[in-house]
Design a protein around this motif. Structure first.
Motif, PDB file in Angstrom:
ATOM      1  N   ASP A 191      39.698  34.228  34.830  1.00 27.61           N
ATOM      2  CA  ASP A 191      38.521  35.090  35.000  1.00 27.61           C
ATOM      3  C   ASP A 191      38.347  35.414  36.480  1.00 27.61           C
ATOM      4  OD1 ASP A 191      36.021  36.254  35.098  1.00 27.61           O
ATOM      5  OD2 ASP A 191      35.130  34.874  33.651  1.00 27.61           O
ATOM      6  N   PHE A 192      38.495  36.679  36.829  1.00 26.63           N
ATOM      7  CA  PHE A 192      38.275  37.088  38.213  1.00 26.63           C
ATOM      8  C   PHE A 192      37.000  37.922  38.358  1.00 26.63           C
ATOM      9  CE2 PHE A 192      42.699  35.774  38.937  1.00 26.63           C
ATOM     10  CZ  PHE A 192      42.509  35.015  40.070  1.00 26.63           C
ATOM     11  N   GLY A 193      36.060  37.632  37.499  1.00 30.86           N
ATOM     12  CA  GLY A 193      34.723  38.171  37.711  1.00 30.86           C
ATOM     13  C   GLY A 193      34.477  39.603  37.291  1.00 30.86           C
ATOM     14  N   ILE A 194      35.338  40.153  36.421  1.00 33.60           N
ATOM     15  CA  ILE A 194      35.063  41.499  35.902  1.00 33.60           C
ATOM     16  C   ILE A 194      33.969  41.375  34.834  1.00 33.60           C
ATOM     17  CG2 ILE A 194      36.036  43.481  34.629  1.00 33.60           C
ATOM     18  CD1 ILE A 194      37.250  43.335  37.392  1.00 33.60           C
ATOM     19  N   ASN A 199      35.931  47.952  30.676  1.00 33.50           N
ATOM     20  CA  ASN A 199      37.100  47.907  31.564  1.00 33.50           C
ATOM     21  C   ASN A 199      37.868  46.615  31.304  1.00 33.50           C
ATOM     22  OD1 ASN A 199      38.941  48.496  33.496  1.00 33.50           O
ATOM     23  ND2 ASN A 199      37.563  48.276  35.243  1.00 33.50           N
ATOM     24  N   GLY A 201      40.959  46.202  30.456  1.00 35.09           N
ATOM     25  CA  GLY A 201      42.298  46.182  31.048  1.00 35.09           C
ATOM     26  C   GLY A 201      42.270  45.445  32.379  1.00 35.09           C
ATOM     27  N   ALA A 202      41.257  45.743  33.176  1.00 30.12           N
ATOM     28  CA  ALA A 202      41.125  45.093  34.489  1.00 30.12           C
ATOM     29  C   ALA A 202      40.821  43.609  34.316  1.00 30.12           C
ATOM     30  CB  ALA A 202      40.030  45.759  35.302  1.00 30.12           C
ATOM     31  N   ALA A 203      40.028  43.269  33.300  1.00 29.51           N
ATOM     32  CA  ALA A 203      39.692  41.860  33.076  1.00 29.51           C
ATOM     33  C   ALA A 203      40.934  41.058  32.666  1.00 29.51           C
ATOM     34  CB  ALA A 203      38.611  41.747  32.007  1.00 29.51           C
ATOM     35  N   ALA A 205      44.342  41.899  33.086  1.00 32.95           N
ATOM     36  CA  ALA A 205      45.598  42.047  33.832  1.00 32.95           C
ATOM     37  C   ALA A 205      46.063  40.752  34.522  1.00 32.95           C
ATOM     38  CB  ALA A 205      45.481  43.193  34.838  1.00 32.95           C
ATOM     39  N   PRO A 206      45.168  40.012  35.211  1.00 35.87           N
ATOM     40  CA  PRO A 206      45.646  38.779  35.858  1.00 35.87           C
ATOM     41  C   PRO A 206      46.161  37.748  34.847  1.00 35.87           C
ATOM     42  CG  PRO A 206      43.483  39.400  36.705  1.00 35.87           C
ATOM     43  CD  PRO A 206      43.748  40.275  35.522  1.00 35.87           C
TER      44      PRO A 206
ATOM     45  N   TRP B  17      46.615  30.775  41.406  1.00 35.94           N
ATOM     46  CA  TRP B  17      46.232  32.016  42.072  1.00 35.94           C
ATOM     47  C   TRP B  17      45.641  31.700  43.436  1.00 35.94           C
ATOM     48  CZ3 TRP B  17      47.311  36.851  40.439  1.00 35.94           C
ATOM     49  CH2 TRP B  17      47.682  37.009  39.096  1.00 35.94           C
ATOM     50  N   MET B  19      43.698  33.969  45.212  1.00 41.43           N
ATOM     51  CA  MET B  19      43.028  35.263  45.279  1.00 41.43           C
ATOM     52  C   MET B  19      41.559  35.047  44.917  1.00 41.43           C
ATOM     53  SD  MET B  19      44.102  38.661  43.075  1.00 41.43           S
ATOM     54  CE  MET B  19      43.993  38.004  41.423  1.00 41.43           C
ATOM     55  N   SER B  20      40.676  35.607  45.719  1.00 39.69           N
ATOM     56  CA  SER B  20      39.243  35.469  45.411  1.00 39.69           C
ATOM     57  C   SER B  20      38.835  36.552  44.419  1.00 39.69           C
ATOM     58  CB  SER B  20      38.416  35.599  46.682  1.00 39.69           C
ATOM     59  OG  SER B  20      38.499  36.935  47.149  1.00 39.69           O
ATOM     60  N   ASP B  21      37.688  36.351  43.799  1.00 38.62           N
ATOM     61  CA  ASP B  21      37.176  37.355  42.859  1.00 38.62           C
ATOM     62  C   ASP B  21      37.036  38.712  43.548  1.00 38.62           C
ATOM     63  OD1 ASP B  21      37.041  35.283  41.121  1.00 38.62           O
ATOM     64  OD2 ASP B  21      34.899  35.476  40.646  1.00 38.62           O
ATOM     65  N   GLN B  22      36.485  38.687  44.761  1.00 36.91           N
ATOM     66  CA  GLN B  22      36.261  39.940  45.489  1.00 36.91           C
ATOM     67  C   GLN B  22      37.581  40.642  45.785  1.00 36.91           C
ATOM     68  OE1 GLN B  22      34.806  37.118  46.134  1.00 36.91           O
ATOM     69  NE2 GLN B  22      32.638  37.384  46.627  1.00 36.91           N
ATOM     70  N   TYR B  24      40.333  40.422  44.089  1.00 36.15           N
ATOM     71  CA  TYR B  24      40.868  41.023  42.866  1.00 36.15           C
ATOM     72  C   TYR B  24      40.094  42.284  42.502  1.00 36.15           C
ATOM     73  CZ  TYR B  24      42.168  42.154  38.194  1.00 36.15           C
ATOM     74  OH  TYR B  24      42.596  42.879  37.103  1.00 36.15           O
ATOM     75  N   GLN B  25      38.789  42.203  42.623  1.00 33.56           N
ATOM     76  CA  GLN B  25      37.987  43.364  42.243  1.00 33.56           C
ATOM     77  C   GLN B  25      38.296  44.584  43.102  1.00 33.56           C
ATOM     78  OE1 GLN B  25      34.060  41.619  42.024  1.00 33.56           O
ATOM     79  NE2 GLN B  25      34.778  40.310  40.368  1.00 33.56           N
ATOM     80  N   ALA B  28      41.481  45.931  41.611  1.00 32.18           N
ATOM     81  CA  ALA B  28      41.183  46.583  40.332  1.00 32.18           C
ATOM     82  C   ALA B  28      40.482  47.922  40.539  1.00 32.18           C
ATOM     83  CB  ALA B  28      40.321  45.657  39.461  1.00 32.18           C
ATOM     84  N   GLU B  32      40.845  52.250  39.074  1.00 40.34           N
ATOM     85  CA  GLU B  32      39.819  52.797  38.179  1.00 40.34           C
ATOM     86  C   GLU B  32      39.781  54.320  38.336  1.00 40.34           C
ATOM     87  OE1 GLU B  32      35.245  51.978  38.030  1.00 40.34           O
ATOM     88  OE2 GLU B  32      36.322  50.075  37.936  1.00 40.34           O
TER      89      GLU B  32
END
Lengths: 338, 165
Positions: A191-194, A199, A201-203, A205-206, B17, B19-22, B24-25, B28, B32
């Motif tokens: 979980d990278f916080g999406i 969305n 796909g973005a959630a 992908a990792p 990983w 990589m931080s959440d930020q 990755y976002q 991503a 979009e």
């Protein structure tokens, strides 16, 4: 046998001796239409509710898989199934009709490969002679449960995905002809916080990248050892992100084809499916229909399928929770692959 | 966050990983697809406007041919618009229009009718009471709640400042 960090290596190489794929009208208009066993002309399939229609898809797919294997229901030792509906009712209710000992599994859309991995494990360890894996999804039940009523006029963003109406089932056996299940990697929940349920796909992908890299490391292989690496339902957005992540991780995709079932099942330029397909049925029908057909023709020798699942519920995202995801991967090989 | 996607340090190593959440976002976000707010506004204006023109035409027709005053015509006009919206919803057209029109088909009374009739249809399989009855206001309910709350505060303003029509 457990190898590496997260992988089962199937020493006896269980065989997928038969499959059954049943889809709805939109998939029937897609580029893979000819690879499915049966295409329904309408979404309700002459049933009184969307839920019954979804169940019918799985009942038909499992029936076809058993029939194509020239077996009877009672020959199958276990049925491993799951779907997206609350309490996985489609699979459980289909299992009621089948009368085969049943293991219900849930990994959202990754259930397609989770069920195949579990069925293969049962067969590989000698705990089953024949095991069947099956999963299904229906566009309207998914809309109803996770989004809005199907006829409600809301504008979907371009990152949204279109749930596949379809079911796929496969009979795994100790012996026989067909593609063999070589190994499976059970994914971690990532979980990278999406937070945006439009969305996914973005959630996811990792999770796909994590599982694919782990699978290949555990088997001490390279991506180029595979003729095809597919993810489940990342669709346009997630697929592009996955490629970015692979590049950043210095994981080369050279020498293989990297694709996504959600992009393959529809003509994303012509069909109005936003970013592409999703759902348990997406990976199942593309794998058991299209990919296995190509393997049997000798066009593909070794394929890695990493089904992806977004483990959210309508409640969790309304409460502002992020979207955890998981990916389960399976390697399939035709005999005498190098 | 300073790490760009071009940097050479892998974000993933040995199953972990880095990589931080930020971080990755940000990766991503780049993938979009852009949404044109302007194009969406134009579409909403066209469709919303057209629905209002149709409403106006119905109202005028009622005044002219049904011998009604302007005030008398407003009720039946809304009823006719709601009826058209429900028919389009039942035939599976309204949601397709909405994908193109966005707010244009959601804001007028036809959108409200669509939200109720679509929910009623969707939950018919759960019965009339627990299905249709309980779910019809699933989406429309919040419009009514916040509409009433907003009306209350507007009324308060009128009361405090002694405003009159």
């Amino acid at each position: 046998m457990h190898i590496g960090r997260q992988t089962w290596l199937f020493k006896n190489k269980p065989v997928i001796i038969s499959t059954g794929t049943v889809v709805g009208p939109d998939e029937g208009e897609g580029p893979l239409a000819s690879t499915f066993d049966f295409v329904h002309d309408d979404l309700d399939m002459q049933e009184k509710s969307w839920e019954k229609a979804e169940r019918k898809l799985l009942e038909q797919a499992t029936e076809l898989a058993v029939l194509n294997a020239k077996l009877k229901d009672e020959d199958i030792n276990y049925f491993v199934g799951g779907d997206l509906l609350n309490q996985i009712i489609s699979s459980s209710f289909a299992a009621r009709k089948l009368g085969i000992p049943y293991l219900g599994v849930f990994g959202a859309c990754s259930t397609a490969m989770e069920s195949l991995a579990v069925a293969s494990l049962l067969v590989d360890t000698g705990n089953a002679k024949y095991a069947m894996a099956g999963t299904c999804s229906h566009n309207c039940t998914a809309e109803k449960q996770f989004r809005y009523p199907t006829e409600y006029g809301s504008q979907k963003p371009p990152t949204a995905q279109y749930t596949v109406t379809g079911a796929g089932a496969a009979v795994v056996a100790q012996q026989g002809d067909g593609p063999r299940v070589i190994a499976a990697t059970i994914g971690k929940v990532i979980d990278f916080g999406i937070t945006d349920p439009f969305n996914m796909g973005a959630a996811m992908a990792p999770a796909a990248v994590d599982t694919i890299q782990t699978h290949i490391e555990d088997l001490k292989r390279k991506a180029s050892d595979y003729d095809l690496i597919v993810t489940g339902d990342l669709a346009k957005v997630g697929h592009a992100i996955a490629k970015d992540l692979f590049a950043q991780n210095n994981f080369s995709l050279e020498g293989t084809v990297f694709n996504d079932c959600g992009l393959m099942v529809y003509d994303t330029d012509k069909q109005k499916v936003q970013a592409g397909g999703s759902g348990c049925g997406c990976t199942a029908v593309v794998t058991y229909g299209h990919i296995l057909q190509r393997m049997k023709k000798g066009e593909l020798k070794r394929v890695l399928i990493a089904a992806t699942g977004a483990l959210l519920s309508p409640l969790s995202y309304q409460q502002g929770e992020t979207i955890p995801s998981v990916s389960h991967a399976v390697t399939l090989e035709m005999e005498d692959a190098p | 966050m300073a790490t760009s996607t071009k940097s050479k340090s892998p974000l993933w190593k040995d199953g972990q990983w880095n990589m931080s959440d930020q971080q990755y976002q940000q990766i991503a976000k780049k993938r979009e697809p852009a949404r044109s707010v302007f194009a969406n506004c134009v579409r909403a204006f066209l469709v919303g406007g057209t629905i209002c023109v149709i409403g106006q035409a119905i109202s005028q027709a009622l005044v002219k041919w049904a011998d009604m005053t302007k005030e008398e015509a407003s009720g039946p006009t809304i009823c006719i618009l709601i009826f058209i919206s429900v028919v389009l919803t039942s035939f599976g057209v309204y949601d397709k229009l909405a994908q193109w029109a966005g707010a244009g088909s959601a804001v007028p009374v036809t959108g409200f009718a669509n939200s109720m009739s679509s929910a009623a249809m969707e939950h018919r399989s759960e019965g009339l009471v627990l299905g249709v009855g309980a779910n019809m206001f699933k989406l429309a309910g919040s419009v009514i709640v916040f509409g009433t709350v907003a009306a209350f505060f507007v009324a308060l303003v009128y009361l405090i400042f002694g405003l009159k029509h």
